[in-house]
Write a protein that holds these residues in place. Structure first.
Motif, PDB file in Angstrom:
ATOM      1  N   GLU A   8     -10.955  -0.532 -50.822  1.00  0.00           N
ATOM      2  CA  GLU A   8     -12.279  -0.055 -49.307  1.00  0.00           C
ATOM      3  C   GLU A   8     -13.227   0.016 -49.864  1.00  0.00           C
ATOM      4  OE1 GLU A   8     -13.884   4.355 -47.237  1.00  0.00           O
ATOM      5  OE2 GLU A   8     -11.197   3.729 -47.051  1.00  0.00           O
ATOM      6  N   ILE A   9     -13.541   0.873 -50.865  1.00  0.00           N
ATOM      7  CA  ILE A   9     -15.028   0.637 -51.705  1.00  0.00           C
ATOM      8  C   ILE A   9     -15.292  -1.172 -52.128  1.00  0.00           C
ATOM      9  CG2 ILE A   9     -16.851   0.573 -53.244  1.00  0.00           C
ATOM     10  CD1 ILE A   9     -15.113   3.558 -53.678  1.00  0.00           C
ATOM     11  N   LEU A  10     -14.003  -1.657 -52.679  1.00  0.00           N
ATOM     12  CA  LEU A  10     -14.777  -2.988 -52.723  1.00  0.00           C
ATOM     13  C   LEU A  10     -14.710  -3.510 -51.620  1.00  0.00           C
ATOM     14  CD1 LEU A  10     -11.956  -3.744 -55.761  1.00  0.00           C
ATOM     15  CD2 LEU A  10     -14.675  -3.383 -56.266  1.00  0.00           C
ATOM     16  N   HIS A  11     -13.890  -3.646 -50.954  1.00  0.00           N
ATOM     17  CA  HIS A  11     -13.870  -4.824 -49.378  1.00  0.00           C
ATOM     18  C   HIS A  11     -15.000  -4.079 -48.746  1.00  0.00           C
ATOM     19  CE1 HIS A  11     -13.304  -4.830 -45.138  1.00  0.00           C
ATOM     20  NE2 HIS A  11     -12.951  -6.253 -45.650  1.00  0.00           N
ATOM     21  N   PHE A  12     -15.898  -3.443 -48.950  1.00  0.00           N
ATOM     22  CA  PHE A  12     -16.796  -2.785 -47.865  1.00  0.00           C
ATOM     23  C   PHE A  12     -17.914  -3.927 -49.329  1.00  0.00           C
ATOM     24  CE2 PHE A  12     -20.563  -0.401 -48.813  1.00  0.00           C
ATOM     25  CZ  PHE A  12     -21.461  -0.434 -47.481  1.00  0.00           C
ATOM     26  N   LEU A  13     -18.258  -3.778 -50.434  1.00  0.00           N
ATOM     27  CA  LEU A  13     -19.302  -4.116 -51.196  1.00  0.00           C
ATOM     28  C   LEU A  13     -19.111  -5.341 -51.050  1.00  0.00           C
ATOM     29  CD1 LEU A  13     -19.283  -2.556 -54.591  1.00  0.00           C
ATOM     30  CD2 LEU A  13     -20.250  -2.024 -52.645  1.00  0.00           C
ATOM     31  N   ASN A  14     -17.931  -6.060 -50.975  1.00  0.00           N
ATOM     32  CA  ASN A  14     -18.041  -7.865 -50.465  1.00  0.00           C
ATOM     33  C   ASN A  14     -18.193  -8.230 -49.674  1.00  0.00           C
ATOM     34  OD1 ASN A  14     -16.983  -8.435 -53.473  1.00  0.00           O
ATOM     35  ND2 ASN A  14     -15.097  -7.547 -53.358  1.00  0.00           N
ATOM     36  N   ASN A  15     -18.059  -7.455 -48.544  1.00  0.00           N
ATOM     37  CA  ASN A  15     -18.621  -7.941 -46.988  1.00  0.00           C
ATOM     38  C   ASN A  15     -19.436  -6.961 -46.164  1.00  0.00           C
ATOM     39  OD1 ASN A  15     -16.188  -9.794 -46.681  1.00  0.00           O
ATOM     40  ND2 ASN A  15     -15.135  -6.892 -47.278  1.00  0.00           N
ATOM     41  N   TRP A  16     -20.678  -6.641 -47.059  1.00  0.00           N
ATOM     42  CA  TRP A  16     -21.190  -5.776 -46.814  1.00  0.00           C
ATOM     43  C   TRP A  16     -22.469  -6.105 -45.465  1.00  0.00           C
ATOM     44  CZ3 TRP A  16     -24.341  -2.344 -51.019  1.00  0.00           C
ATOM     45  CH2 TRP A  16     -24.458  -1.197 -50.356  1.00  0.00           C
ATOM     46  N   SER A  17     -22.788  -7.276 -46.195  1.00  0.00           N
ATOM     47  CA  SER A  17     -23.089  -8.177 -44.592  1.00  0.00           C
ATOM     48  C   SER A  17     -23.207  -9.798 -44.637  1.00  0.00           C
ATOM     49  CB  SER A  17     -25.081  -8.265 -44.559  1.00  0.00           C
ATOM     50  OG  SER A  17     -25.111  -8.636 -45.863  1.00  0.00           O
ATOM     51  N   GLU A  18     -23.622 -10.310 -43.751  1.00  0.00           N
ATOM     52  CA  GLU A  18     -23.014 -11.595 -44.195  1.00  0.00           C
ATOM     53  C   GLU A  18     -23.914 -12.967 -44.744  1.00  0.00           C
ATOM     54  OE1 GLU A  18     -22.892 -14.126 -40.243  1.00  0.00           O
ATOM     55  OE2 GLU A  18     -21.905 -12.259 -39.436  1.00  0.00           O
ATOM     56  N   GLU A  19     -25.034 -12.247 -44.967  1.00  0.00           N
ATOM     57  CA  GLU A  19     -26.293 -13.205 -46.265  1.00  0.00           C
ATOM     58  C   GLU A  19     -27.223 -12.239 -46.776  1.00  0.00           C
ATOM     59  OE1 GLU A  19     -27.981 -16.733 -44.868  1.00  0.00           O
ATOM     60  OE2 GLU A  19     -27.428 -16.759 -43.005  1.00  0.00           O
ATOM     61  N   HIS A  20     -27.214 -12.778 -48.180  1.00  0.00           N
ATOM     62  CA  HIS A  20     -27.997 -11.548 -49.025  1.00  0.00           C
ATOM     63  C   HIS A  20     -27.770 -12.533 -50.296  1.00  0.00           C
ATOM     64  CE1 HIS A  20     -24.015  -9.656 -50.892  1.00  0.00           C
ATOM     65  NE2 HIS A  20     -23.341  -9.206 -50.050  1.00  0.00           N
ATOM     66  N   LEU A  21     -28.408 -12.030 -51.505  1.00  0.00           N
ATOM     67  CA  LEU A  21     -29.109 -12.581 -52.198  1.00  0.00           C
ATOM     68  C   LEU A  21     -27.630 -13.042 -53.280  1.00  0.00           C
ATOM     69  CD1 LEU A  21     -30.849 -14.422 -54.795  1.00  0.00           C
ATOM     70  CD2 LEU A  21     -32.124 -12.507 -55.138  1.00  0.00           C
ATOM     71  N   ALA A  22     -26.593 -11.412 -53.048  1.00  0.00           N
ATOM     72  CA  ALA A  22     -25.626 -11.946 -54.171  1.00  0.00           C
ATOM     73  C   ALA A  22     -24.869 -12.696 -53.781  1.00  0.00           C
ATOM     74  CB  ALA A  22     -24.650 -10.451 -54.368  1.00  0.00           C
ATOM     75  N   LYS A  23     -24.588 -12.725 -52.411  1.00  0.00           N
ATOM     76  CA  LYS A  23     -23.619 -13.529 -52.054  1.00  0.00           C
ATOM     77  C   LYS A  23     -23.750 -14.968 -51.746  1.00  0.00           C
ATOM     78  CE  LYS A  23     -20.610 -12.146 -48.556  1.00  0.00           C
ATOM     79  NZ  LYS A  23     -20.500 -11.713 -47.361  1.00  0.00           N
ATOM     80  N   ASN A  24     -24.803 -15.357 -51.746  1.00  0.00           N
ATOM     81  CA  ASN A  24     -25.624 -16.671 -52.073  1.00  0.00           C
ATOM     82  C   ASN A  24     -25.030 -17.202 -53.528  1.00  0.00           C
ATOM     83  OD1 ASN A  24     -26.441 -16.971 -49.145  1.00  0.00           O
ATOM     84  ND2 ASN A  24     -28.868 -15.962 -50.226  1.00  0.00           N
ATOM     85  N   LEU A  25     -24.970 -15.986 -54.530  1.00  0.00           N
ATOM     86  CA  LEU A  25     -24.668 -16.826 -55.128  1.00  0.00           C
ATOM     87  C   LEU A  25     -23.381 -15.934 -56.305  1.00  0.00           C
ATOM     88  CD1 LEU A  25     -27.439 -14.548 -57.566  1.00  0.00           C
ATOM     89  CD2 LEU A  25     -28.156 -17.706 -56.778  1.00  0.00           C
ATOM     90  N   GLY A  26     -22.473 -16.091 -54.941  1.00  0.00           N
ATOM     91  CA  GLY A  26     -21.835 -16.115 -55.612  1.00  0.00           C
ATOM     92  C   GLY A  26     -20.870 -14.925 -56.301  1.00  0.00           C
ATOM     93  N   ILE A  27     -21.132 -13.744 -56.081  1.00  0.00           N
ATOM     94  CA  ILE A  27     -20.979 -12.608 -57.180  1.00  0.00           C
ATOM     95  C   ILE A  27     -19.810 -12.190 -56.108  1.00  0.00           C
ATOM     96  CG2 ILE A  27     -22.211 -10.356 -57.447  1.00  0.00           C
ATOM     97  CD1 ILE A  27     -24.161 -11.542 -58.401  1.00  0.00           C
TER      98      ILE A  27
END
Length: 140
Positions: A8-27
């Protein structure tokens, strides 16, 4: 922490929002425990500085993302939020390509202050970066 809560936590963190710096860097967050959080980040041209190695800022982004998220998933998010107030980052080894893995662990998990250490390692378990981060826990 049971497996359902972990997922549940990992799903939340990996899908927190559509665009943010961490997602842009592939974290991508890969593991969580009561006192630690793990994520990976690819090392490619998107995180290089002009000399073709991983930018120190990219290491800081991974470290701060881990430290902030560890604090935020460890508190009652309905009542509090964690904000970073200090980060000290030591770049120990360069990295040109591949994957790095960061692990944040609590050094101190207080009621109003969290201090975490974050280690970023490469595929050969070589230490690339060591960071210490402080978060204040603030009432909403």
């Amino acid at each position: 922490m049971n497996e359902d809560r972990k997922e549940e936590i990992l799903h939340f963190l990996n899908n927190w929002s559509e665009e943010h710096l961490a997602k842009n860097l592939g974290i991508i967050f890969t593991d969580v425990t009561e006192d630690s959080l793990t994520a990976t980040m690819p090392v490619n041209k998107g995180v290089h500085q002009p000399f073709g190695i991983m930018h120190g800022g990219a290491s800081c982004v991974l470290a701060e993302t881990l430290g902030s998220c560890l604090s935020n998933v460890s508190i009652d998010q309905k009542k509090y939020y964690a904000v970073g107030t200090n980060i000290t980052s030591n770049h120990l080894r360069s990295k040109r390509n591949g994957m790095v893995t960061g692990v944040a662990q609590f050094l101190r998990k207080g009621r109003t202050v969290h201090v975490s250490t974050i280690e970023i390692r490469d595929e050969n378990d070589q230490l690339i970066n060591h960071t210490t981060m402080t978060n204040n826990i603030i009432k909403k």
